[in-house]
Design an enzyme around this catalytic site. Structure first.
Site, PDB file in Angstrom:
ATOM      1  N   LYS A 117       0.753  -1.035   0.059  1.00 24.43           N
ATOM      2  CA  LYS A 117      -0.025   0.105   0.022  1.00 24.43           C
ATOM      3  C   LYS A 117       0.874   1.202  -0.061  1.00 24.43           C
ATOM      4  CE  LYS A 117      -4.454  -1.467   0.734  1.00 24.43           C
ATOM      5  NZ  LYS A 117      -5.570  -2.049   1.689  1.00 24.43           N
ATOM      6  N   LYS A 199      -3.593 -10.570  -7.393  1.00 25.92           N
ATOM      7  CA  LYS A 199      -4.862 -10.904  -6.786  1.00 25.92           C
ATOM      8  C   LYS A 199      -5.944 -10.019  -6.937  1.00 25.92           C
ATOM      9  CE  LYS A 199      -5.542  -9.060  -2.437  1.00 25.92           C
ATOM     10  NZ  LYS A 199      -5.440  -8.548  -1.367  1.00 25.92           N
ATOM     11  N   LYS A 202     -10.733  -5.214  -4.745  1.00 29.88           N
ATOM     12  CA  LYS A 202     -11.630  -4.180  -4.964  1.00 29.88           C
ATOM     13  C   LYS A 202     -11.062  -2.966  -5.540  1.00 29.88           C
ATOM     14  CE  LYS A 202     -13.407  -5.087  -0.204  1.00 29.88           C
ATOM     15  NZ  LYS A 202     -12.198  -4.946   0.613  1.00 29.88           N
TER      16      LYS A 202
END
Ligand code: TYM
Length: 333
Positions: A117, A199, A202
């Site tokens: 992140k 992966k 969202k």
């Protein structure tokens, strides 16, 4: 689980950043639903965790409401499971702070989610993003959870929660139960349809990467038909065939068929026919969810009564552990 017949405490959460994906559903929510009949289950929208990235307030409010209804539409029943919204239960933030003081800089620096992140949002590497696992540990430990059902990507966070619990118990006595991960062998890491090396997520900006639970049937079919695969033709599970492996995993999880059965079923048919079949199976799996969600979204009063009651009960349960923590620490009560 170990096959004992007694009820266990199950807890898990999901961030309401955007509409849930097929990855969330297969990797986590399907298990949540399965576990709720035989256990005491606590499931929540981890909205405090979403503050580690910047969202429009209006968007967060709308997504939280939409996704609360989606939890119920996916089969989590408020009469069976305790379903709540994290920010409505103040014990989480309070216990989160306390546990930050029992989490080491070195262990947080090793978290792969923090590293990923930070790369995704180099302009906003905030302290919350770094301390995220301590809040997640609080979420879990406050409820004395036995098992935490998640996808593969949360394993590291559950491990650090265990370490924090052991450290705290070592200093102050048995305050926390030590939770264990509950991760399915199959479907714990569903990959993006556009890039099967990554992966399904969202927050993926690729329009055909994630399948969203509220996607219309024609959109779902389009995404599966254009799913990235290798240059072969045989529907067989194997090395170097990430795209087909991913589609086989999805098909297997949705239809309960084994890889051998799938290989037999599609023998000699090529990738095109298989992609269409996976699309159809997913459409049928998600159809009742989408319809139930549409119905629930019209019943705002019911939804609000569910999350208000959920928060009240969650507060009553989690407060017991928080009080114990505070007493042990010497905070004047
Ligand atoms: P989140 O919101 O990223 O994901 C929710 C759940 O979905 C699983 N998952 C997947 N499983 C299979 N394939 C995928 N592609 C996939 N993508 C996501 C995740 O593993 C997760 O189980 N930190 C958590 C939320 C959280 C939490 C907690 C979870 C906060 N506090 C306490 C458990 C216990 C998260 O960001 O999940």
């Amino acid at each position: 689980m170990d096959g004992e017949s007694e009820r266990k405490i199950i807890l898990s959460g999901i961030q309401p950043t955007s509409t849930f994906t097929l990855g969330n559903y297969i990797g986590a929510m399907k298990n949540w639903k399965k576990l709720q009949d035989e256990n005491d289950c606590y499931y929540f929208l981890a909205d405090l965790h979403t503050l580690t990235i910047r969202l429009e307030p209006k968007e967060l409010r709308a997504k939280t409401a939409e996704n609360f209804a989606l939890l119920i539409a996916c089969g989590l029943a408020p009469e069976k499971s305790l379903i709540f919204i994290q920010s409505q239960v103040p014990t989480h933030a309070e216990a989160g702070w306390i546990l930050q003081c029992y989490t080491q800089f070195g262990e947080l620096s090793r978290m792969t989610q923090f590293k990923d992140k930070s790369k995704q949002h180099p302009e906003n590497i905030n302290a919350g993003l770094f301390a995220y696992p301590s809040l997640m540990a609080a979420d879990i430990l406050l409820y004395q959870a036995d098992y935490v059902p998640t996808g593969e990507d949360q394993k590291q966070h559950i491990e650090i929660a265990r370490d924090i619990a052991q450290r705290f118990n070592g200093l102050y006595g048995e305050v926390f139960k030590i939770p264990a991960p509950y991760i399915s062998k199959q479907g714990a890491r569903i990959m993006s349809l556009a890039d099967p090396a990554r992966k399904m997520s969202k927050s993926d900006l690729h329009p055909r990467g994630p399948v969203l639970l509220l996607d219309k049937p024609e959109i779902i079919m389009r995404k599966f038909k254009s799913a990235k695969t290798d240059s072969g033709t045989e529907v067989v599970y194997g090395e170097g065939k990430d795209g087909i492996n991913n589609l086989m995993t999805i098909y297997s999880c949705v239809t309960n068929r084994s890889f051998e059965e799938i290989e037999r079923e599609f023998s000699g048919q090529g990738y095109g026919a298989f992609k269409k079949a996976v699309g159809e199976a997913v459409i049928e799996e998600l159809r009742p969810i989408r319809e139930e969600h549409e119905r629930l979204m019209k019943d705002k009063i019911y939804l609000e009564s569910c999350f208000r009651q959920g928060a009240e009960k969650a507060f009553a349960i989690s407060r017991r552990t928080l009080t114990k923590m505070k007493k042990k620490l010497g905070l004047l009560m």
